[in-house]
Design an enzyme around this catalytic site. Structure first.
Site, PDB file in Angstrom:
ATOM      1  N   THR A   6      59.336  31.464 -62.240  1.00 58.04           N
ATOM      2  CA  THR A   6      58.453  31.988 -61.321  1.00 58.04           C
ATOM      3  C   THR A   6      57.731  33.170 -62.045  1.00 58.04           C
ATOM      4  OG1 THR A   6      59.385  31.332 -59.423  1.00 58.04           O
ATOM      5  CG2 THR A   6      57.723  32.885 -59.284  1.00 58.04           C
ATOM      6  N   LYS A  39      54.025  29.270 -54.266  1.00 54.69           N
ATOM      7  CA  LYS A  39      55.000  30.470 -54.195  1.00 54.69           C
ATOM      8  C   LYS A  39      54.378  31.810 -53.510  1.00 54.69           C
ATOM      9  CE  LYS A  39      56.957  28.646 -58.142  1.00 54.69           C
ATOM     10  NZ  LYS A  39      57.091  29.158 -59.627  1.00 54.69           N
ATOM     11  N   GLY A  51      54.383  36.876 -52.279  1.00 61.76           N
ATOM     12  CA  GLY A  51      54.694  36.167 -53.387  1.00 61.76           C
ATOM     13  C   GLY A  51      56.173  35.981 -53.590  1.00 61.76           C
TER      14      GLY A  51
END
Length: 182
Positions: A6, A39, A51
């Site tokens: 991520t 996300k 986020g």
């Protein structure tokens, strides 16, 4: 094996605050499980952007907790974040969750971690996740040396991170809040 992969970056500049995230979820070191995860989300009637990075289930659990705290404190992001950080650090179940959150509203940009930290960056730029250092560097350079808006800087910083970090892709979710006149 843990899921990871991520990059979340946030920029507060001018009348905008923007949060951007990539869409990649990686399983282990070699397998991309999903390329289009979302996300970055809006909370509290669209007035807060958050986020998430870290273990997927852990991050979603914490995002739900943050949303509840924001509701409880009637949109006061700082107070909600501090209360979540306290609970996250002291609760027997929550303290084992492995995730981080960037949360922003028209006034504040915050990083929340399981160590009880609630950090407001000095320069209005923050990033978390596997490609966070790359995105942070790119965003700082773009903010300092271009006339890009917060949204454009966040998106471009994430695109640069995706070129460098194998855990970051260019399937970008971008949310922007226009700050009200003071």
């Amino acid at each position: 094996m843990k899921m990871k992969g991520t990059t979340i970056v946030a920029v507060k500049k001018g009348k905008q605050v923007a949060v951007a995230g990539d869409g990649q979820i990686t399983f282990g070191d070699k397998t991309v499980m999903k390329g289009s995860a979302r996300k970055v989300r809006r909370l509290y009637q669209g007035k807060v952007i958050a986020g998430i990075a870290g273990s997927v289930a852990d991050a979603l659990t914490l995002l739900d907790k943050l949303e509840s705290k924001i509701q409880e404190y009637r949109g006061n992001l700082l107070r909600a974040s501090v209360e979540l950080a306290k609970e996250w650090r002291t609760d027997r179940y929550l303290r084992h969750l492995e995730a981080m959150i960037i949360a922003a509203d028209q006034d504040q940009l915050l990083i929340l971690s399981g160590n009880g930290e609630v950090i407001e960056p000095d320069d209005g730029v923050a990033a978390i996740g596997s490609g966070g250092a790359y995105a942070l560097s790119a965003a700082r350079a773009l903010v300092r040396h271009t006339d890009l808006s917060a949204g454009e800087a966040a998106k471009n910083a994430l695109e640069i991170a995706a070129e460098i970090c194998v855990y970051t892709n260019n399937h970008i979710t971008l949310e922007v809040i226009e700050r009200a006149e003071l």
